[in-house]
Design a protein around this motif. Structure first.
Motif, short mmCIF file in Angstrom:
data_model
loop_
_atom_site.label_atom_id
_atom_site.label_comp_id
_atom_site.label_asym_id
_atom_site.label_seq_id
_atom_site.Cartn_x
_atom_site.Cartn_y
_atom_site.Cartn_z
N GLY A 141 0.82 -1.20 0.00
CA GLY A 141 0.00 0.00 0.00
C GLY A 141 0.85 1.24 0.00
N GLY A 142 0.68 2.08 -1.03
CA GLY A 142 1.46 3.31 -1.15
C GLY A 142 0.66 4.55 -0.85
N GLY A 143 -0.28 4.46 0.10
CA GLY A 143 -1.01 5.63 0.55
C GLY A 143 -0.25 6.37 1.63
N VAL B 204 8.24 -1.42 -0.85
CA VAL B 204 6.83 -1.04 -0.95
C VAL B 204 6.22 -1.71 -2.18
CG1 VAL B 204 5.20 0.88 -1.24
CG2 VAL B 204 7.24 1.18 0.18
N TYR B 205 5.03 -2.27 -2.00
CA TYR B 205 4.28 -2.89 -3.10
C TYR B 205 2.96 -2.13 -3.27
CZ TYR B 205 7.56 -6.75 -2.51
OH TYR B 205 8.70 -7.51 -2.42
N GLU B 206 2.76 -1.55 -4.43
CA GLU B 206 1.56 -0.77 -4.74
C GLU B 206 0.79 -1.48 -5.83
OE1 GLU B 206 -1.47 1.58 -5.40
OE2 GLU B 206 -0.14 1.89 -3.67
N LYS B 207 -0.52 -1.69 -5.60
CA LYS B 207 -1.32 -2.47 -6.54
C LYS B 207 -1.58 -1.73 -7.85
CE LYS B 207 -5.87 -1.17 -4.74
NZ LYS B 207 -7.13 -1.66 -4.14
N LYS C 137 1.47 -4.45 -8.21
CA LYS C 137 1.65 -5.64 -7.37
C LYS C 137 0.51 -5.73 -6.37
CE LYS C 137 5.37 -7.13 -9.28
NZ LYS C 137 5.29 -8.37 -10.09
N HIS C 138 -0.54 -6.43 -6.79
CA HIS C 138 -1.72 -6.61 -5.95
C HIS C 138 -1.55 -7.93 -5.20
CE1 HIS C 138 -6.33 -6.01 -5.58
NE2 HIS C 138 -5.85 -6.64 -4.53
N LEU C 139 -1.39 -7.85 -3.88
CA LEU C 139 -1.17 -9.05 -3.09
C LEU C 139 -2.42 -9.93 -3.10
CD1 LEU C 139 0.99 -10.34 -1.14
CD2 LEU C 139 -0.47 -9.52 0.70
N GLU C 140 -2.24 -11.17 -3.48
CA GLU C 140 -3.34 -12.13 -3.52
C GLU C 140 -3.43 -12.91 -2.22
OE1 GLU C 140 -6.70 -13.64 -5.12
OE2 GLU C 140 -5.39 -12.26 -6.23
N ASP D 289 10.96 -21.03 8.24
CA ASP D 289 12.12 -20.26 8.69
C ASP D 289 11.75 -18.84 9.14
OD1 ASP D 289 11.42 -19.27 6.25
OD2 ASP D 289 13.44 -19.31 5.38
N SER D 290 10.51 -18.67 9.59
CA SER D 290 10.02 -17.39 10.13
C SER D 290 9.98 -16.28 9.10
CB SER D 290 10.87 -16.96 11.34
OG SER D 290 10.76 -17.90 12.38
N HIS D 291 9.83 -16.63 7.85
CA HIS D 291 9.63 -15.62 6.81
C HIS D 291 8.18 -15.68 6.33
CE1 HIS D 291 13.98 -15.36 6.83
NE2 HIS D 291 13.89 -14.29 6.05
N ILE D 292 7.85 -14.75 5.47
CA ILE D 292 6.51 -14.70 4.89
C ILE D 292 6.65 -14.70 3.38
CG2 ILE D 292 4.35 -13.41 4.72
CD1 ILE D 292 5.10 -12.08 7.39
N GLU D 293 5.97 -15.63 2.73
CA GLU D 293 5.97 -15.69 1.27
C GLU D 293 4.79 -14.87 0.75
OE1 GLU D 293 5.60 -18.85 -2.46
OE2 GLU D 293 5.61 -19.57 -0.39
N LEU D 294 5.07 -13.94 -0.14
CA LEU D 294 4.04 -13.08 -0.72
C LEU D 294 3.70 -13.57 -2.12
CD1 LEU D 294 5.60 -9.61 0.25
CD2 LEU D 294 4.14 -11.09 1.63
N ARG D 295 2.42 -13.69 -2.40
CA ARG D 295 1.97 -14.15 -3.72
C ARG D 295 1.08 -13.07 -4.33
NH1 ARG D 295 0.03 -19.31 -0.40
NH2 ARG D 295 2.06 -20.35 -0.11
N PHE D 296 1.47 -12.61 -5.52
CA PHE D 296 0.77 -11.51 -6.15
C PHE D 296 -0.14 -11.99 -7.27
CE2 PHE D 296 4.66 -9.83 -4.28
CZ PHE D 296 4.17 -8.76 -3.54
#
Length: 433
Positions: free
Chosen positions: A7-9, A29-32, A126-129, A136-143
């Motif tokens: 979100g780039g607000g 930053v990921y902006e949709k 990049k709209h997060l789906e 391993d304590s990470h987060i996988e982001l799928r767009f």
């Protein structure tokens, strides 16, 4: 620590700038949308949020974009107006340093982008789906476009229809259901999922922006050139203030009782809403060239803004009715406290999870309390026209103005400094405990 901000607000960009001050944190930053959208509407800031931006070094550039400069003397925050059968009544909501700074959203956003460090990577379209926690304590982001990425902390700053809130609450609901053995649906899971979709308030806000010269031609000494004005009619109210260094007038007309069963043309609806309004206020309405309706929704009170290493801020966490003019300010406060805690955690050996838990315990009750205050402010408007005589109208009008002042005083009479100190102390004590 890699922090991904979706979100780039206003909240997302302020958070990115604040986090970039810490050398141990990488920010992305990921902006949709395909670019940072310049939404043509005004925003307002109270001194409490302004002092955060001043500390971040944004004050000089922001002052060039507004005509109402912050000051420490007694100031008029809002000029409240209403008319009965005899005349136009006014009441000034004021206090020491109570300046209601107003901006064109696009101008404000450009200042934030100017201060966004080059090291902070920005990804558009990049709209997060969805997302998933890894072993391993990470987060996988799928767009939505099929790409993926990974981060250590995921910040949901993606607005009232937040996809991160949807995924976070769904994950919490699944975990709650696993420990529930009855054959009926898990009530806790259902309660969590009730926060996924924003709720309609039954209010419609008509928004417009027009050149200030049009009003100067009709009414050269109009109050809106000096003050934010708030006019209360019998079935609707108007708020108006100057933006873009006084070159534009931003207005909103609030329809408290729209009838969804009889859809009407906007122009026809405005005629009904504005019936009997004072000529000074109608001078503003007559300048409108184009006006758009906006259905006012809110995010219901969430049980938490945090789940594991995912955290919500701004409208994604607590979108509220705009009657206090505090939505942007609360997003800025969220960003400030979150960045302070994560920055301290990386430099002091504390864990990110501890920092996020402190953020939730500090910010959630406060922001949700502001949302309640905003709702209460809306109820006050309806009281003004409940009097039958001129004398009673004036007394009620003044009484409502005094109660509005009391409901707003925290925005200029307090700072976030105590909250920041309390948050850091809680983070330190969490490890010792």
């Amino acid at each position: 620590m890699k922090v991904a901000i979706c979100g780039g607000g206003i909240g997302g960009l302020v958070c990115a700038i604040a986090l970039s001050e810490y050398p141990n944190i990488d920010v992305e930053v990921y902006e949709k949308n395909s670019s940072f959208e310049e939404i043509g509407a005004g925003i307002s800031l109270w001194p409490r949020a302004w002092k955060i931006l001043r500390r971040m070094g944004l004050e000089k550039d922001l002052l060039e974009q507004t005509h109402n400069q912050p000051e420490e003397e007694i100031a008029i925050a809002i000029r409240l107006m209403a008319n009965d059968e005899t005349r136009l009544h006014t009441y000034d909501v004021k206090g020491k340093g109570a300046v209601f700074s107003s901006f064109h959203r696009a101008d404000f956003q450009r200042v934030l982008l100017k201060h966004l460090p080059a090291a902070c990577k920005v990804n558009f379209s990049k709209h997060l789906e969805s997302f998933a926690h890894t072993a391993d304590s990470h987060i996988e982001l799928r767009f939505r476009d099929g790409d993926s990425s990974a981060c250590g902390i995921l910040v949901g700053a993606d607005g009232i229809r937040s996809s991160i809130r949807r995924c976070m609450l769904a994950e919490q609901a699944i975990e709650a259901s696993r420990t529930y053995t009855d054959r009926v649906p898990c009530p806790h899971a259902e309660s969590l999922l009730s926060g996924v979709e924003p709720q309609r308030t039954g209010i419609i806000l008509y928004r417009a922006v027009f050149p200030a010269w049009k009003l100067r031609t009709k009414w050269p000494g109009h109050a809106v050139f000096k003050h934010t004005i708030q006019y209360q009619g019998k079935v609707a109210h108007l708020i108006a203030y100057a933006i873009s260094r006084g070159e534009l007038i931003n207005i909103g007309i609030v329809d408290f009782q729209p009838d969804p069963s009889t859809p009407q043309d906007v122009a026809e609806r405005l005629k009904i809403l504005c019936e009997g309004w004072d000529p000074e206020i109608m001078a503003i309405v007559d300048c409108i060239e184009e006006i758009k309706p906006w259905v006012v929704c809110v995010v219901p009170p969430l049980q938490s803004f945090v789940h594991k290493r995912v955290v919500l801020l701004g409208d994604s966490a607590h979108a509220m009715i705009p009657f206090l003019g505090s939505g942007a300010g609360q997003a800025i406060e969220d960003a400030d406290i979150l960045a302070t805690l994560l920055g301290h955690a990386t430099s002091s050996g504390r864990t990110a999870e501890e920092a996020l838990e402190v953020y939730d315990s500090i910010r959630r009750p406060f922001a949700q309390g502001v949302a309640l205050k905003s709702e209460h402010q809306g109820h006050l408007y309806s009281e003004i026209h409940q009097s039958e005589s001129h004398e009673r109208f004036q007394d009620r009008f003044i009484g409502v103005g005094q109660r509005m002042t009391a409901n707003l005083e925290w925005t200029w009479a307090t700072t976030i400094d105590g909250m920041r100190e309390q948050a850091l102390q809680m983070l330190e004590e969490s490890t010792r405990a």
